[in-house]
Enzyme design. Structure first.
Site, PDB file in Angstrom:
ATOM      1  N   GLY A   1      65.816 -55.912 -32.330  1.00 54.09           N
ATOM      2  CA  GLY A   1      65.398 -57.185 -31.735  1.00 54.09           C
ATOM      3  C   GLY A   1      66.560 -57.878 -31.052  1.00 54.09           C
TER       4      GLY A   1
ATOM      5  N   GLU B   1      76.658 -45.995 -28.502  1.00 60.40           N
ATOM      6  CA  GLU B   1      75.365 -45.622 -27.956  1.00 60.40           C
ATOM      7  C   GLU B   1      75.460 -44.717 -26.728  1.00 60.40           C
ATOM      8  OE1 GLU B   1      71.211 -48.028 -27.063  1.00 60.40           O
ATOM      9  OE2 GLU B   1      73.091 -48.950 -26.584  1.00 60.40           O
TER      10      GLU B   1
HETATM   11  C1  LIG Z   1      61.523 -48.792 -22.157  1.00 59.88           C
HETATM   12  C2  LIG Z   1      62.397 -49.902 -22.648  1.00 59.88           C
HETATM   13  C3  LIG Z   1      62.706 -49.996 -23.982  1.00 59.88           C
HETATM   14  C4  LIG Z   1      63.468 -51.064 -24.450  1.00 59.88           C
HETATM   15  N1  LIG Z   1      63.693 -51.168 -25.797  1.00 59.88           N
HETATM   16  C5  LIG Z   1      64.353 -52.246 -26.275  1.00 59.88           C
HETATM   17  C6  LIG Z   1      64.493 -52.448 -27.681  1.00 59.88           C
HETATM   18  O1  LIG Z   1      64.011 -51.654 -28.493  1.00 59.88           O
HETATM   19  N2  LIG Z   1      65.127 -53.565 -28.117  1.00 59.88           N
HETATM   20  C7  LIG Z   1      65.678 -54.468 -27.254  1.00 59.88           C
HETATM   21  O2  LIG Z   1      66.279 -55.414 -27.714  1.00 59.88           O
HETATM   22  N3  LIG Z   1      65.567 -54.308 -25.909  1.00 59.88           N
HETATM   23  C8  LIG Z   1      64.905 -53.229 -25.404  1.00 59.88           C
HETATM   24  N4  LIG Z   1      64.765 -53.073 -24.043  1.00 59.88           N
HETATM   25  C9  LIG Z   1      65.259 -54.107 -23.150  1.00 59.88           C
HETATM   26  C10 LIG Z   1      66.451 -53.680 -22.313  1.00 59.88           C
HETATM   27  O3  LIG Z   1      67.630 -53.660 -23.070  1.00 59.88           O
HETATM   28  C11 LIG Z   1      66.536 -54.656 -21.130  1.00 59.88           C
HETATM   29  O4  LIG Z   1      65.385 -54.450 -20.329  1.00 59.88           O
HETATM   30  C12 LIG Z   1      67.774 -54.446 -20.294  1.00 59.88           C
HETATM   31  O5  LIG Z   1      68.908 -54.844 -20.991  1.00 59.88           O
HETATM   32  C13 LIG Z   1      67.689 -55.231 -18.973  1.00 59.88           C
HETATM   33  O6  LIG Z   1      67.401 -56.585 -19.221  1.00 59.88           O
HETATM   34  P1  LIG Z   1      66.197 -57.333 -18.489  1.00 59.88           P
HETATM   35  O7  LIG Z   1      64.970 -56.496 -18.608  1.00 59.88           O
HETATM   36  O8  LIG Z   1      66.152 -58.727 -19.013  1.00 59.88           O
HETATM   37  O9  LIG Z   1      66.579 -57.344 -16.942  1.00 59.88           O
HETATM   38  P2  LIG Z   1      67.642 -58.319 -16.249  1.00 59.88           P
HETATM   39  O10 LIG Z   1      68.862 -58.397 -17.072  1.00 59.88           O
HETATM   40  O11 LIG Z   1      66.962 -59.581 -15.883  1.00 59.88           O
HETATM   41  O12 LIG Z   1      67.965 -57.490 -14.941  1.00 59.88           O
HETATM   42  C14 LIG Z   1      67.106 -57.510 -13.789  1.00 59.88           C
HETATM   43  C15 LIG Z   1      67.806 -56.721 -12.695  1.00 59.88           C
HETATM   44  O13 LIG Z   1      69.043 -57.345 -12.361  1.00 59.88           O
HETATM   45  C16 LIG Z   1      70.107 -56.429 -12.482  1.00 59.88           C
HETATM   46  N5  LIG Z   1      71.301 -57.126 -13.006  1.00 59.88           N
HETATM   47  C17 LIG Z   1      71.337 -57.962 -14.076  1.00 59.88           C
HETATM   48  N6  LIG Z   1      72.590 -58.379 -14.274  1.00 59.88           N
HETATM   49  C18 LIG Z   1      73.368 -57.793 -13.326  1.00 59.88           C
HETATM   50  C19 LIG Z   1      74.761 -57.800 -13.036  1.00 59.88           C
HETATM   51  N7  LIG Z   1      75.621 -58.511 -13.773  1.00 59.88           N
HETATM   52  N8  LIG Z   1      75.210 -57.037 -12.012  1.00 59.88           N
HETATM   53  C20 LIG Z   1      74.349 -56.309 -11.257  1.00 59.88           C
HETATM   54  N9  LIG Z   1      73.003 -56.252 -11.487  1.00 59.88           N
HETATM   55  C21 LIG Z   1      72.527 -56.987 -12.506  1.00 59.88           C
HETATM   56  C22 LIG Z   1      69.619 -55.372 -13.475  1.00 59.88           C
HETATM   57  O14 LIG Z   1      70.274 -54.142 -13.298  1.00 59.88           O
HETATM   58  C23 LIG Z   1      68.149 -55.277 -13.118  1.00 59.88           C
HETATM   59  O15 LIG Z   1      67.984 -54.421 -12.026  1.00 59.88           O
HETATM   60  C24 LIG Z   1      63.984 -52.017 -23.555  1.00 59.88           C
HETATM   61  C25 LIG Z   1      63.704 -51.903 -22.197  1.00 59.88           C
HETATM   62  C26 LIG Z   1      62.912 -50.884 -21.731  1.00 59.88           C
HETATM   63  C27 LIG Z   1      62.602 -50.816 -20.267  1.00 59.88           C
END
Ligand SMILES: Cc1cc2nc3c(=O)[nH]c(=O)nc-3n(C[C@H](O)[C@H](O)[C@H](O)COP(=O)(O)OP(=O)(O)OC[C@H]3O[C@@H](n4cnc5c(N)ncnc54)[C@H](O)[C@@H]3O)c2cc1C
Length: 400
Positions: free
Chosen positions: A126, A243
Site C-alpha cells: 500500500g 527491487e
Molecule cells: C499494474 C500495476 C500494478 C501496480 N501495483 C502497485 C502496488 O501493488 N502497490 C502500489 O503501491 N502501487 C502499485 N502501482 C502503482 C505504481 O507504482 C504507480 O502507477 C507508478 O509509480 C506511477 O505513478 P502514477 O500512476 O501516480 O503516475 P504519475 O506519477 O502521475 O505519472 C504520470 C506520468 O508522468 C510521468 N512522470 C511523473 N513524474 C515524472 C518525472 N519526475 N519525470 C518525468 N516523467 C514523470 C510518468 O512517467 C507517467 O508517464 C501499480 C501500477 C500498475 C500500473
C-alpha cells in the site's frame, strides 16, 4: 561479481529439476504460465518449498533463507517457470520480507518474516495513492497516534492483489509538519481489520488484480510499526533498492524466448515453418541476444544488491535494467501475439475462468498471450515508470 563455475551451477540446476519433478503437484503445474496462481495454490506451493528447506529462496541463511547465490536464485526462477510452478508472492519475498529481516522487531520477524517462509500469509503493498505515485513522498494517508494505536485515514490505489492478501504494508504520514520524506512511517495491517474496504479496478488485460483500498478509522497497534516513527522513507529506499533485479523478471523473458522458439518450428503457413521466414528468424535472433544481455545485467545488478552496494553506479545500473528489461517484455510479448496469427489475437486471461480451447500449438505455447501483452503495457509504469528511471539514472551518472 563472481560467477560460479558451470559444473556447480549445472549440478544445482539438476537438483532443482529433480525436486520439481518429484514435488510439484500436477494440478499446480500450469501448462502455460499463469500471471498469478490462486491464493490457496500459492500458499500450498510455499509450504511444499518450505518442507524441503527452500521456503526463503531469495533470503540469506541468517534470515531463515536458502542462502543461494545470485546465479542459483536465477536458475531456481528459470526452472520453476519452465516447470510451471507458481511464482512466489513477490510482495512478501522480495519487498516486505527483506525489510522486516532488516528493520523488524524480533516479534515481527518471528510472526511475519517467519510466516512468509512457512506459507501462512500473502501480502500487498500500500504505497501509491491518487496523486502520489512517482512523487511517492507526497502521500497523504494520515496516521495519528492514540495511546498504543495509530488511527489511519486515507486511500491507496493500484494495490495489486489487495483482494487476495492477508496483510498490507503501507506508508502513512505521521508528521505533516516536517520535510515530506521525514514524516512518513511504515505500518502493517491485517486486511480483515474493520476500516479497510477494497474495491476492484479492472485492467485492460481483462483481469482483476488491481484495487483501490479505502481506509477509515483503521486502528493499527504500535507493535505493527516497522522501524521508528519517521523511518518509512529510509525503509522504502532499502526495499525499492532491492527491487531492480527482480523487476527485470528474467524468467519471463526466458519464457517468451522459449515460446517463440517453439512457435518457430511448430507453426507456419503451408509446409513452411515460421523460422524459414527471414524477418521472423532475424527478430528471433535479436531477441535472443537481448535476453542474454539482460541476463548478464541482472546477474551484475543482483550481485550488487546482494552485497548491499548502494553506490550511484549500482543504483543507475538498476534503473537502466528496469527500463530495458520491461521494454523487452513489451516487445517480445507483442511479437508473440503477432507471430500467432488469429489465435494470438484472442485476448483472455489465463488465471480467470476456463480458457477457450485452441488448436495445437496455440493453447500450450501462446495461451493468453494477448492478455499478457496488454498487461505488459503496465510494466514500464509499476515499480517506477521508465521516464522516472531515466531521470534518476541520468542524474546519478553525473556523480560517477
Ligand atoms: C499494474 C500495476 C500494478 C501496480 N501495483 C502497485 C502496488 O501493488 N502497490 C502500489 O503501491 N502501487 C502499485 N502501482 C502503482 C505504481 O507504482 C504507480 O502507477 C507508478 O509509480 C506511477 O505513478 P502514477 O500512476 O501516480 O503516475 P504519475 O506519477 O502521475 O505519472 C504520470 C506520468 O508522468 C510521468 N512522470 C511523473 N513524474 C515524472 C518525472 N519526475 N519525470 C518525468 N516523467 C514523470 C510518468 O512517467 C507517467 O508517464 C501499480 C501500477 C500498475 C500500473
Amino acid at each position: 561479481m563472481h560467477f560460479q563455475v558451470a559444473d556447480q551451477i549445472d549440478a544445482f540446476r539438476a537438483e532443482v529439476r529433480d525436486f520439481l519433478r518429484k514435488n510439484l503437484p500436477a494440478d499446480l503445474a500450469m501448462r502455460f504460465q499463469k500471471m498469478r496462481a490462486a491464493p490457496a495454490d500459492l500458499l500450498r506451493w510455499q509450504r511444499i518449498l518450505n518442507a524441503n528447506g527452500w521456503g526463503g529462496p531469495y533470503w540469506p541463511k541468517a534470515h531463515g533463507g536458502t542462502g543461494w547465490t545470485v546465479q542459483e536464485r536465477l536458475v531456481f526462477d528459470e526452472e520453476c517457470s519452465i516447470a510451471g510452478a507458481p511464482s512466489p508472492d513477490i510482495f512478501a519475498h522480495k519487498l516486505i520480507g527483506p525489510a522486516l529481516n532488516h528493520f523488524g522487531t524480533p516479534e515481527q520477524k518471528a510472526r511475519h518474516a517467519g510466516g512468509i517462509i512457512r506459507g501462512d500469509s500473502l501480502w500487498c503493498q500500500g504505497f501509491s495513492e491518487p496523486g502520489s505515485g512517482s512523487d511517492l513522498a507526497s502521500l497523504r494517508t494520515a496516521a495519528v497516534l492514540q495511546d498504543d494505536h495509530y488511527v489511519v485515514n486515507g486511500q491507496k490505489i493500484w494495490t495489486s492483489y489487495a483482494h487476495q492478501s492477508d496483510w498490507i504494508f503501507m506508508l502513512v504520514r505521521t508528521d505533516p509538519t516536517v520535510k515530506k520524506q521525514a514524516g512518513i512511517t511504515m505500518l502493517l495491517a491485517d486486511m480483515k481489520s474493520p476500516g479497510i474496504t477494497v474495491r476492484p479496478i479492472l485492467s485492460i488485460d481483462g483481469r482483476h488484480h488491481l484495487n483501490e483500498v479505502f481506509i477509515e478509522d483503521l486502528r493499527i497497534p504500535v507493535s505493527n510499526r516497522v522501524g521508528e516513527e519517521g523511518d518509512g522513507w529510509k525503509i522504502t529506499k532499502f526495499l525499492l533498492n532491492n527491487e531492480h533485479a527482480s523487476a527485470a523478471e528474467l524468467h519471463v523473458l526466458q519464457g517468451y524466448l522459449r515460446r517463440l522458439k517453439q512457435l518457430a518450428t511448430e507453426w507456419g503457413t503451408g509446409t513452411e515453418p515460421l523460422i524459414a521466414r527471414p524477418n521472423f528468424a532475424l527478430q528471433l535472433a535479436r531477441f535472443e541476444a537481448e535476453v542474454n544481455a539482460i541476463a548478464m545485467m541482472v546477474s551484475r545488478v543482483a550481485a550488487m544488491e546482494q552485497a548491499g552496494n548502494l553506490s550511484p553506479e549500482a543504483h543507475a545500473l538498476g534503473c537502466m535494467l528496469k527500463v530495458r528489461a520491461t521494454e523487452l517484455q513489451q516487445s517480445m510479448s507483442l511479437f508473440l501475439v503477432e507471430s500467432s496469427g488469429d489465435c494470438g489475437a484472442i485476448a483472455y486471461p489465463t488465471d480467470h475462468g476456463t480458457p477457450p480451447k485452441l488448436a495445437y500449438p496455440f493453447q500450450e505455447v501462446v495461451g493468453g498471450i494477448a492478455s499478457e501483452a496488454f498487461f505488459r503495457r503496465a510494466s514500464t509504469i509499476y515499480g517506477g515508470s521508465s521516464e522516472v528511471q531515466r531521470g534518476i539514472a541520468s542524474s546519478l551518472l553525473f556523480q560517477f
